[in-house]
Write a protein that holds these residues in place. Structure first.
Motif, PDB file in Angstrom:
ATOM      1  N   GLN A   1       0.826  -1.198   0.000  1.00 51.44           N
ATOM      2  CA  GLN A   1       0.000   0.000   0.000  1.00 51.44           C
ATOM      3  C   GLN A   1       0.869   1.260   0.000  1.00 51.44           C
ATOM      4  O   GLN A   1       0.590   2.224  -0.709  1.00 51.44           O
ATOM      5  CB  GLN A   1      -0.955  -0.002   1.191  1.00 51.44           C
TER       6      GLN A   1
ATOM      7  N   SER B   1       2.381   1.604  -3.415  1.00 53.20           N
ATOM      8  CA  SER B   1       1.359   2.059  -4.346  1.00 53.20           C
ATOM      9  C   SER B   1       1.121   3.566  -4.192  1.00 53.20           C
ATOM     10  O   SER B   1       1.009   4.298  -5.177  1.00 53.20           O
ATOM     11  CB  SER B   1       0.062   1.300  -4.114  1.00 53.20           C
ATOM     12  N   GLN B   2       1.069   4.034  -2.948  1.00 53.43           N
ATOM     13  CA  GLN B   2       0.884   5.464  -2.688  1.00 53.43           C
ATOM     14  C   GLN B   2       2.069   6.264  -3.229  1.00 53.43           C
ATOM     15  O   GLN B   2       1.888   7.299  -3.870  1.00 53.43           O
ATOM     16  CB  GLN B   2       0.719   5.709  -1.175  1.00 53.43           C
TER      17      GLN B   2
END
Length: 116
Positions: free
Chosen positions: A18, A21-22
């Motif tokens: 995550q 991805s950010q």
């Protein structure tokens, strides 16, 4: 490997994914801004090169006598005006949008100094 440590490992892996991805989304946004800014600057550079070329051709066509009639300070004002800025009293220093002519600026630059 017990189930608890496997579950914790998967949770950590998910959190890492995550975060990555950010980071990827932020980098993609920054790249998009840079590409847009680069395209804008390339267009402006091309326009400025064309304008310089036009001015060079116009300058070459002016008779030498006409060039010498302006004082040094008026030549400086003319240069500022040709670079796209106002030199008139009301708008001095503001950018002339789309290089539109300004009668007030032209009056300041080219008026007869003996007729003040």
């Amino acid at each position: 490997m017990d189930k608890r440590s496997l579950y914790d490992g998967l949770n950590e892996f998910e959190e890492d994914l995550q975060k990555l991805s950010q980071n990827l989304m932020e980098m993609k946004g920054s790249l998009q801004e840079l590409v847009e800014k680069n395209a804008t600057l390339e267009l402006e550079n091309q326009r400025l090169r064309e304008r310089i070329h036009e001015l060079s051709q116009q300058d070459a066509k002016l008779p030498e006598r006409e060039k010498q009639e302006l004082s040094r300070s008026r030549l400086n004002l003319e240069k500022i005006y040709e670079e796209g800025f106002h030199v008139c009293y009301d708008l001095y220093g503001a950018r002339r949008e789309h290089d539109e002519p300004c009668a007030f600026c032209l009056e300041v630059i080219y008026r007869d100094s003996s007729n003040k």
